[in-house]
Design a protein around this motif. Sequence first.
Motif, mmCIF file in Angstrom:
data_model
loop_
_atom_site.group_PDB
_atom_site.id
_atom_site.type_symbol
_atom_site.label_atom_id
_atom_site.label_comp_id
_atom_site.label_asym_id
_atom_site.label_seq_id
_atom_site.Cartn_x
_atom_site.Cartn_y
_atom_site.Cartn_z
ATOM 1 N N ALA A 220 0.805 -1.222 0.000
ATOM 2 C CA ALA A 220 0.000 0.000 0.000
ATOM 3 C C ALA A 220 0.834 1.268 0.000
ATOM 4 O O ALA A 220 0.290 2.358 -0.196
ATOM 5 N N MET A 221 2.129 1.153 0.226
ATOM 6 C CA MET A 221 2.975 2.338 0.359
ATOM 7 C C MET A 221 2.963 3.268 -0.862
ATOM 8 O O MET A 221 2.979 4.495 -0.696
ATOM 9 N N PRO A 222 2.944 2.776 -2.098
ATOM 10 C CA PRO A 222 2.862 3.722 -3.219
ATOM 11 C C PRO A 222 1.632 4.615 -3.154
ATOM 12 O O PRO A 222 1.718 5.823 -3.370
ATOM 13 N N ALA A 276 9.245 28.160 -2.480
ATOM 14 C CA ALA A 276 10.527 27.479 -2.307
ATOM 15 C C ALA A 276 10.461 26.455 -1.173
ATOM 16 O O ALA A 276 10.962 25.326 -1.298
ATOM 17 N N LEU A 277 9.824 26.824 -0.061
ATOM 18 C CA LEU A 277 9.671 25.878 1.045
ATOM 19 C C LEU A 277 8.790 24.704 0.644
ATOM 20 O O LEU A 277 9.055 23.557 1.013
ATOM 21 N N GLY A 278 7.724 24.993 -0.096
ATOM 22 C CA GLY A 278 6.857 23.917 -0.566
ATOM 23 C C GLY A 278 7.583 22.956 -1.483
ATOM 24 O O GLY A 278 7.409 21.735 -1.397
ATOM 25 N N LEU A 279 8.419 23.505 -2.367
ATOM 26 C CA LEU A 279 9.215 22.651 -3.262
ATOM 27 C C LEU A 279 10.169 21.776 -2.465
ATOM 28 O O LEU A 279 10.321 20.576 -2.745
ATOM 29 N N LEU A 280 10.815 22.347 -1.455
ATOM 30 C CA LEU A 280 11.768 21.590 -0.645
ATOM 31 C C LEU A 280 11.089 20.444 0.093
ATOM 32 O O LEU A 280 11.556 19.295 0.062
ATOM 33 N N THR A 281 9.971 20.732 0.751
ATOM 34 C CA THR A 281 9.289 19.688 1.523
ATOM 35 C C THR A 281 8.683 18.629 0.607
ATOM 36 O O THR A 281 8.695 17.437 0.936
ATOM 37 N N ALA A 282 8.154 19.033 -0.552
ATOM 38 C CA ALA A 282 7.608 18.052 -1.496
ATOM 39 C C ALA A 282 8.717 17.142 -2.017
ATOM 40 O O ALA A 282 8.511 15.932 -2.190
ATOM 41 N N TRP A 283 9.904 17.715 -2.265
ATOM 42 C CA TRP A 283 11.028 16.911 -2.730
ATOM 43 C C TRP A 283 11.454 15.906 -1.664
ATOM 44 O O TRP A 283 11.786 14.755 -1.981
ATOM 45 N N ILE A 288 11.823 10.305 0.140
ATOM 46 C CA ILE A 288 11.542 9.237 1.104
ATOM 47 C C ILE A 288 10.671 8.164 0.462
ATOM 48 O O ILE A 288 10.869 6.956 0.681
ATOM 49 N N GLY A 289 9.695 8.602 -0.341
ATOM 50 C CA GLY A 289 8.835 7.633 -1.018
ATOM 51 C C GLY A 289 9.601 6.722 -1.952
ATOM 52 O O GLY A 289 9.332 5.523 -2.033
#
Length: 301
Positions: A220-222, A276-283, A288-289
């Motif tokens: 289920a992880m994906p 920029a913060l949103g891009l960093l956290t999404a990356w 991790i995924g």
Amino acid sequence: MAPTHDGLATGGGFGGLGSRSPMSPGKVTGWLRDHTPTITGNGVRKAAASIALPLIPIVSFVAIWHFLTENEVVAWLRFNRMPTPAAVLDGFTTRLGSGAYYADLFASLQRILLGFALAAIIGIALGTLIGRSELARKTLRPFIEIVRPIPAIALVPLTILLFPSSEQGIVFITFFAAFFPVVVSTIHAMDSLPKVWEEAAQTMGASRWTILRHVALPGAMPGIFSGLSVAMGVAWICVVSAEMISGQYGIGYYTWQAYGLLDYAGVVVGMLSIGALGLLTAWVVELIGRRVNHWLPRAQR
């Protein structure tokens, strides 16, 4: 063994090519040619494309922005009051020299990480419970579907009444916004698992806990990480909105204060900082995924 005049040992060097006699210059050249990784033209093109392609829309956007604001175009939209890219760059440079700017960034990032972490832990656990238990599904799913459509930002007045500080209220709003994408994606990920996986594990004598740990959760992880990616974006929207309404610091609070002072360049600086913060956290979530879902073919890219 003693080194020879050209610095190569008479034995064991370069995979044992010179185990009985010093390596000749021809052998050294051949060994280096065989063991040195080559960079193909295709690899160079891929590396160049990965750098150049993201720059195309950014450069195009800045060029159009510069043209419209520099010429003060007024049509359906009015650009005569919008700050130019140069003004925003000057404002950004000024903010970089201010300690308050970094304090605002850290405050927003701290709220996001705390609220998102709580949403991820509770959402995955509850979604797994609902996905694996029919009793939990019948009991909890209707309540979740009733509460889910409520906008998180609509809870700001209630959080002001309920929580002793605005900091706790903003973290709760962030958690509330990120929770539902995580729990719903986890439920759907559990539902979409092939039944044959669990049946095969049962025939080999696996217990329910073993199936959950080694079959259901990895499978289920994906889907779960798809929900986490959506949740991160929603969390940023809501934390910034909450900071604008009830915060005393944070990048959202700074952006709203800049608007109140008619500092439109500062508003754009705040918006770009949020992006920029949103891009960093999404990356980070995507990275991790990929590590967790390393067994997927696409994760090896």
